[in-house]
Design a protein around this motif. Structure first.
Motif, PDB file in Angstrom:
ATOM      1  N   GLU A  25      51.461  -9.935   6.319  1.00  0.00           N
ATOM      2  CA  GLU A  25      52.515 -10.862   6.799  1.00  0.00           C
ATOM      3  C   GLU A  25      52.141 -12.497   6.103  1.00  0.00           C
ATOM      4  O   GLU A  25      53.649 -12.604   5.676  1.00  0.00           O
ATOM      5  CB  GLU A  25      52.498 -11.489   8.022  1.00  0.00           C
ATOM      6  CG  GLU A  25      52.504 -10.304   9.343  1.00  0.00           C
ATOM      7  CD  GLU A  25      51.740 -10.865  10.796  1.00  0.00           C
ATOM      8  OE1 GLU A  25      51.414 -11.386  11.048  1.00  0.00           O
ATOM      9  OE2 GLU A  25      52.511  -9.600  11.252  1.00  0.00           O
ATOM     10  N   CYS A  28      54.350 -11.857   2.327  1.00  0.00           N
ATOM     11  CA  CYS A  28      55.726 -12.048   2.820  1.00  0.00           C
ATOM     12  C   CYS A  28      55.587 -13.262   3.184  1.00  0.00           C
ATOM     13  O   CYS A  28      57.425 -13.637   2.423  1.00  0.00           O
ATOM     14  CB  CYS A  28      56.228 -11.013   4.152  1.00  0.00           C
ATOM     15  SG  CYS A  28      56.460  -9.432   3.138  1.00  0.00           S
ATOM     16  N   TYR A  40      60.876 -13.090   3.987  1.00  0.00           N
ATOM     17  CA  TYR A  40      60.561 -12.994   4.821  1.00  0.00           C
ATOM     18  C   TYR A  40      61.387 -11.410   5.556  1.00  0.00           C
ATOM     19  O   TYR A  40      60.724 -10.443   4.744  1.00  0.00           O
ATOM     20  CB  TYR A  40      60.230 -13.831   5.511  1.00  0.00           C
ATOM     21  CG  TYR A  40      59.175 -12.908   6.610  1.00  0.00           C
ATOM     22  CD1 TYR A  40      57.751 -13.095   6.172  1.00  0.00           C
ATOM     23  CD2 TYR A  40      59.406 -13.200   7.803  1.00  0.00           C
ATOM     24  CE1 TYR A  40      56.482 -12.194   7.086  1.00  0.00           C
ATOM     25  CE2 TYR A  40      58.670 -12.338   8.383  1.00  0.00           C
ATOM     26  CZ  TYR A  40      56.853 -12.004   8.203  1.00  0.00           C
ATOM     27  OH  TYR A  40      56.229 -11.158   8.946  1.00  0.00           O
ATOM     28  N   ASP A  41      62.293 -11.675   5.723  1.00  0.00           N
ATOM     29  CA  ASP A  41      62.806 -10.515   6.553  1.00  0.00           C
ATOM     30  C   ASP A  41      63.157  -9.237   5.562  1.00  0.00           C
ATOM     31  O   ASP A  41      62.390  -8.087   5.645  1.00  0.00           O
ATOM     32  CB  ASP A  41      64.152 -10.484   7.413  1.00  0.00           C
ATOM     33  CG  ASP A  41      63.377 -11.238   8.232  1.00  0.00           C
ATOM     34  OD1 ASP A  41      62.781 -11.949   8.720  1.00  0.00           O
ATOM     35  OD2 ASP A  41      64.232 -11.652   9.260  1.00  0.00           O
ATOM     36  N   TYR A  42      63.001  -9.772   4.557  1.00  0.00           N
ATOM     37  CA  TYR A  42      63.542  -8.560   3.290  1.00  0.00           C
ATOM     38  C   TYR A  42      62.052  -8.594   3.419  1.00  0.00           C
ATOM     39  O   TYR A  42      62.320  -6.603   2.449  1.00  0.00           O
ATOM     40  CB  TYR A  42      64.711  -8.918   2.288  1.00  0.00           C
ATOM     41  CG  TYR A  42      64.570  -8.197   1.373  1.00  0.00           C
ATOM     42  CD1 TYR A  42      65.782  -7.240   1.282  1.00  0.00           C
ATOM     43  CD2 TYR A  42      63.851  -7.576   0.291  1.00  0.00           C
ATOM     44  CE1 TYR A  42      66.505  -6.346   0.836  1.00  0.00           C
ATOM     45  CE2 TYR A  42      64.210  -6.932  -0.953  1.00  0.00           C
ATOM     46  CZ  TYR A  42      65.247  -6.108   0.008  1.00  0.00           C
ATOM     47  OH  TYR A  42      65.817  -5.154  -1.697  1.00  0.00           O
ATOM     48  N   LYS A  45      60.488  -5.668   5.308  1.00  0.00           N
ATOM     49  CA  LYS A  45      61.296  -4.421   5.439  1.00  0.00           C
ATOM     50  C   LYS A  45      61.309  -3.504   4.356  1.00  0.00           C
ATOM     51  O   LYS A  45      61.089  -2.328   4.802  1.00  0.00           O
ATOM     52  CB  LYS A  45      63.398  -4.684   5.610  1.00  0.00           C
ATOM     53  CG  LYS A  45      64.119  -3.448   5.471  1.00  0.00           C
ATOM     54  CD  LYS A  45      65.329  -3.840   5.316  1.00  0.00           C
ATOM     55  CE  LYS A  45      66.241  -2.602   5.682  1.00  0.00           C
ATOM     56  NZ  LYS A  45      67.759  -3.308   5.087  1.00  0.00           N
TER      57      LYS A  45
END
Length: 176
Positions: A25, A28, A40-42, A45
């Motif tokens: 976390e 990212c 962040y989400d990419y 993922k």
């Protein structure tokens, strides 16, 4: 081991797992701060493709990212082959052949990056950074070849995704 002795062990295991998850976390979050267009989400993922990323330290994440991006480059090579076989325009075939060579080299470069990071030495890190920089050139050069011919690349989506993935690798390698 009785219940009273196993509880502290479970708590310790939970704390270790929680701290490891926060490495991913935190990595990212740091990546997203420097690359808000990717985010962040990419990043999260991207790492979900490897179950080991949830418990990896930062160096482990760099190795995992290198391997994931290398696998992506290999998939692009496999996509290029049928495109070359079905293409009638010799100029486009030539551009696809160039892309094939670039992505084949990127596979090797990302493998070298993973090995360099895994070595854990300053020289290994420097080598890894150089390899990742080289891999980053594949999508740019591939797209440039089609642009110079004035045709749209059939690999535009793959080139864009691969670029994002390699930026993740590069960011982590530079943060070691």
């Amino acid at each position: 081991m009785g219940p009273s002795r196993s509880l502290p062990c479970l708590v310790l295991l939970f704390l270790i797992a929680s701290s490891r998850a926060s490495v991913l976390e935190d990595t990212c979050k740091s990546f997203a701060a420097g690359h808000p267009g990717i985010g962040y989400d990419y990043c999260i993922k991207f790492f979900q493709a490897s179950k080991d990323s949830a418990t990896a330290d930062k160096r482990g994440l760099a190795v995992i990212a290198s391997k994931l991006a290398g696998a992506a480059a290999n998939s692009i090579v496999k996509r290029i082959h049928p495109l070359m076989a079905s293409e009638k325009d010799k100029r486009i075939q030539m551009a696809l052949r160039d892309c094939d060579q670039l992505y084949s080299l990127a596979v090797d470069e990302l493998d070298g990056a993973a090995k360099g990071v895994a070595a854990g030495s300053p020289r290994g890190k420097a080598d890894a950074a150089a390899y990742v920089d080289g891999a980053l050139g594949a999508p740019r050069t591939c797209e440039t070849g089609f642009g110079e011919m004035g045709v749209e690349s059939p690999l535009v989506k793959e080139d864009s995704e691969f670029t994002k993935e390699v930026y993740i690798v590069l960011d982590i390698v530079h943060s070691l």
